[in-house]
Design a protein around this motif. Structure first.
Motif, PDB file in Angstrom:
ATOM      1  N   GLY A  25     -24.422 -43.424 -12.213  1.00  0.00           N
ATOM      2  CA  GLY A  25     -25.595 -44.140 -11.730  1.00  0.00           C
ATOM      3  C   GLY A  25     -26.029 -45.234 -12.677  1.00  0.00           C
ATOM      4  N   LYS A  26     -26.051 -44.927 -13.971  1.00  0.00           N
ATOM      5  CA  LYS A  26     -26.408 -45.938 -14.965  1.00  0.00           C
ATOM      6  C   LYS A  26     -25.420 -47.102 -14.936  1.00  0.00           C
ATOM      7  N   ALA A  27     -24.129 -46.779 -14.852  1.00  0.00           N
ATOM      8  CA  ALA A  27     -23.103 -47.820 -14.844  1.00  0.00           C
ATOM      9  C   ALA A  27     -23.210 -48.714 -13.619  1.00  0.00           C
ATOM     10  N   ALA A  28     -23.751 -48.149 -12.526  1.00  0.00           N
ATOM     11  CA  ALA A  28     -23.928 -48.923 -11.296  1.00  0.00           C
ATOM     12  C   ALA A  28     -25.243 -49.684 -11.283  1.00  0.00           C
ATOM     13  N   GLY A  29     -26.038 -49.512 -12.319  1.00  0.00           N
ATOM     14  CA  GLY A  29     -27.302 -50.230 -12.406  1.00  0.00           C
ATOM     15  C   GLY A  29     -28.449 -49.578 -11.654  1.00  0.00           C
ATOM     16  N   LEU A  30     -28.305 -48.285 -11.311  1.00  0.00           N
ATOM     17  CA  LEU A  30     -29.347 -47.562 -10.586  1.00  0.00           C
ATOM     18  C   LEU A  30     -30.206 -46.744 -11.548  1.00  0.00           C
ATOM     19  N   LYS A  31     -31.413 -46.441 -11.132  1.00  0.00           N
ATOM     20  CA  LYS A  31     -32.210 -45.437 -11.826  1.00  0.00           C
ATOM     21  C   LYS A  31     -31.573 -44.075 -11.550  1.00  0.00           C
ATOM     22  N   THR A  32     -31.759 -43.128 -12.460  1.00  0.00           N
ATOM     23  CA  THR A  32     -31.064 -41.848 -12.324  1.00  0.00           C
ATOM     24  C   THR A  32     -32.044 -40.689 -12.301  1.00  0.00           C
ATOM     25  N   TYR A  33     -31.818 -39.801 -11.343  1.00  0.00           N
ATOM     26  CA  TYR A  33     -32.676 -38.635 -11.104  1.00  0.00           C
ATOM     27  C   TYR A  33     -31.787 -37.405 -11.181  1.00  0.00           C
ATOM     28  N   ALA A  34     -31.942 -36.624 -12.233  1.00  0.00           N
ATOM     29  CA  ALA A  34     -31.093 -35.451 -12.457  1.00  0.00           C
ATOM     30  C   ALA A  34     -31.812 -34.188 -12.015  1.00  0.00           C
ATOM     31  N   VAL A  35     -31.122 -33.365 -11.233  1.00  0.00           N
ATOM     32  CA  VAL A  35     -31.692 -32.091 -10.776  1.00  0.00           C
ATOM     33  C   VAL A  35     -31.095 -30.949 -11.586  1.00  0.00           C
ATOM     34  N   THR A  36     -31.890 -29.914 -11.796  1.00  0.00           N
ATOM     35  CA  THR A  36     -31.516 -28.858 -12.743  1.00  0.00           C
ATOM     36  C   THR A  36     -30.900 -27.625 -12.104  1.00  0.00           C
ATOM     37  N   TRP A  37     -30.719 -27.628 -10.786  1.00  0.00           N
ATOM     38  CA  TRP A  37     -30.249 -26.408 -10.120  1.00  0.00           C
ATOM     39  C   TRP A  37     -28.736 -26.375  -9.909  1.00  0.00           C
ATOM     40  N   GLY A  38     -28.030 -27.398 -10.344  1.00  0.00           N
ATOM     41  CA  GLY A  38     -26.595 -27.469 -10.095  1.00  0.00           C
ATOM     42  C   GLY A  38     -25.739 -27.053 -11.273  1.00  0.00           C
ATOM     43  N   THR A  39     -24.702 -27.830 -11.545  1.00  0.00           N
ATOM     44  CA  THR A  39     -23.704 -27.456 -12.538  1.00  0.00           C
ATOM     45  C   THR A  39     -24.216 -27.531 -13.968  1.00  0.00           C
ATOM     46  N   HIS A  40     -24.973 -28.572 -14.290  1.00  0.00           N
ATOM     47  CA  HIS A  40     -25.406 -28.774 -15.670  1.00  0.00           C
ATOM     48  C   HIS A  40     -26.875 -28.402 -15.874  1.00  0.00           C
ATOM     49  N   SER A  41     -27.137 -27.760 -16.990  1.00  0.00           N
ATOM     50  CA  SER A  41     -28.496 -27.345 -17.332  1.00  0.00           C
ATOM     51  C   SER A  41     -29.321 -28.550 -17.780  1.00  0.00           C
ATOM     52  N   LYS A  42     -30.614 -28.321 -17.909  1.00  0.00           N
ATOM     53  CA  LYS A  42     -31.511 -29.379 -18.366  1.00  0.00           C
ATOM     54  C   LYS A  42     -31.101 -29.882 -19.741  1.00  0.00           C
ATOM     55  N   ASP A  43     -30.732 -28.976 -20.634  1.00  0.00           N
ATOM     56  CA  ASP A  43     -30.339 -29.370 -21.992  1.00  0.00           C
ATOM     57  C   ASP A  43     -29.127 -30.295 -21.976  1.00  0.00           C
ATOM     58  N   ILE A  44     -28.158 -29.980 -21.140  1.00  0.00           N
ATOM     59  CA  ILE A  44     -26.964 -30.835 -21.049  1.00  0.00           C
ATOM     60  C   ILE A  44     -27.313 -32.175 -20.420  1.00  0.00           C
ATOM     61  N   LEU A  45     -28.122 -32.154 -19.373  1.00  0.00           N
ATOM     62  CA  LEU A  45     -28.507 -33.399 -18.708  1.00  0.00           C
ATOM     63  C   LEU A  45     -29.282 -34.318 -19.644  1.00  0.00           C
ATOM     64  N   GLU A  46     -30.066 -33.742 -20.526  1.00  0.00           N
ATOM     65  CA  GLU A  46     -30.859 -34.555 -21.446  1.00  0.00           C
ATOM     66  C   GLU A  46     -29.994 -35.385 -22.388  1.00  0.00           C
ATOM     67  N   THR A  47     -28.764 -34.959 -22.605  1.00  0.00           N
ATOM     68  CA  THR A  47     -27.898 -35.685 -23.537  1.00  0.00           C
ATOM     69  C   THR A  47     -27.507 -37.066 -23.023  1.00  0.00           C
ATOM     70  N   VAL A  48     -27.630 -37.306 -21.698  1.00  0.00           N
ATOM     71  CA  VAL A  48     -27.280 -38.621 -21.146  1.00  0.00           C
ATOM     72  C   VAL A  48     -28.508 -39.398 -20.681  1.00  0.00           C
ATOM     73  N   HIS A  49     -29.693 -38.857 -20.951  1.00  0.00           N
ATOM     74  CA  HIS A  49     -30.955 -39.580 -20.787  1.00  0.00           C
ATOM     75  C   HIS A  49     -31.185 -40.156 -19.383  1.00  0.00           C
ATOM     76  N   PRO A  50     -31.203 -39.299 -18.362  1.00  0.00           N
ATOM     77  CA  PRO A  50     -31.584 -39.802 -17.035  1.00  0.00           C
ATOM     78  C   PRO A  50     -33.036 -40.259 -17.027  1.00  0.00           C
ATOM     79  N   ASP A  51     -33.387 -41.078 -16.054  1.00  0.00           N
ATOM     80  CA  ASP A  51     -34.777 -41.525 -15.952  1.00  0.00           C
ATOM     81  C   ASP A  51     -35.714 -40.373 -15.624  1.00  0.00           C
ATOM     82  N   VAL A  52     -35.225 -39.438 -14.817  1.00  0.00           N
ATOM     83  CA  VAL A  52     -36.022 -38.280 -14.420  1.00  0.00           C
ATOM     84  C   VAL A  52     -35.135 -37.036 -14.469  1.00  0.00           C
ATOM     85  N   ILE A  53     -35.671 -35.944 -14.991  1.00  0.00           N
ATOM     86  CA  ILE A  53     -35.043 -34.628 -14.849  1.00  0.00           C
ATOM     87  C   ILE A  53     -36.060 -33.746 -14.143  1.00  0.00           C
TER      88      ILE A  53
END
Length: 208
Positions: free
Chosen positions: A168-196
């Motif tokens: 999403g970042k590479a495509a120039g979009l804002k990024t919204y990460a959800v915590t119920w799937g494959t990656h946990s919040k801690d892992i998602l935080e490492t790539v700095h989405p706009d929203v978790i």
């Protein structure tokens, strides 16, 4: 036309982990190998099948394993798969507000459409874009392909993995990460989405 919101499929809109895992294990067994542990398979969901199989069976015939997986999955892709809470309601509201809605998934286009049709997801979307013939996420190609078909500017990429966020970042979009799937919040935080977030409620607030 209003901006487009792009969603990953597995682990974001639908809880498909068990069906994917069972098909993966069955393909291994059919090829004469031991079935890997469910938790180890689940941790790789979202990556291309070839990468997943190579993790467990680097010397095996990848084409044969992938063919066995697809044969089983085509027939059993929605045995356990369900929508996550609030998904259809959110899509309905966003579509009613005039946003273009698309899926951008690592699944092959044919398989993505098959799963969507069986679940009744297709009417909620303007386009379903699978990955075939170009680079997988975290490269942004699948997102660009979806936006090209929609002929709409991209606004948000919604996904459950670091690959979704990076694409999403590479495509120039804002990024919204959800915590119920494959990656946990801690892992998602490492790539700095706009929203978790642990629900899609905030997405509705951000897309009036």
């Amino acid at each position: 036309m209003r901006s487009a919101i792009v969603f990953d499929l597995d682990g974001t809109l639908i809880d498909s982990a068990r069906d994917i895992t069972v098909a993966f294990q069955q393909a291994c067994v059919n090829a004469g190998h031991a079935a890997p542990e469910e938790e180890h398979v689940r941790a790789l969901i979202g990556r291309p099948l070839r990468e997943m199989f190579h993790t467990f069976l680097p010397d095996a015939d990848m084409d044969a394993l992938i063919a066995a997986y697809r044969a089983y999955y085509d027939e059993n892709c929605t045995v356990y798969t369900r929508f996550y809470p609030g998904v259809l309601e959110t899509l309905t509201i966003l579509k009613g507000r005039g946003y273009s809605l698309a899926v951008a998934t690592t699944k092959y286009p044919r398989v993505a459409r098959l799963v969507s049709e069986k679940l009744g997801l297709t009417p909620y979307l303007d386009h379903i874009q699978g990955t075939e013939g170009f680079a997988h996420k975290p490269e942004p190609d699948v997102i660009f392909a979806a936006l090209e078909t929609l002929q709409a500017p991209g606004l948000w990429m919604v996904g459950d993995t670091t690959a979704d966020v990076l694409a999403g970042k590479a495509a120039g979009l804002k990024t919204y990460a959800v915590t119920w799937g494959t990656h946990s919040k801690d892992i998602l935080e490492t790539v700095h989405p706009d929203v978790i977030a642990d629900s899609l409620d905030a997405l509705l607030d951000l897309c009036p």
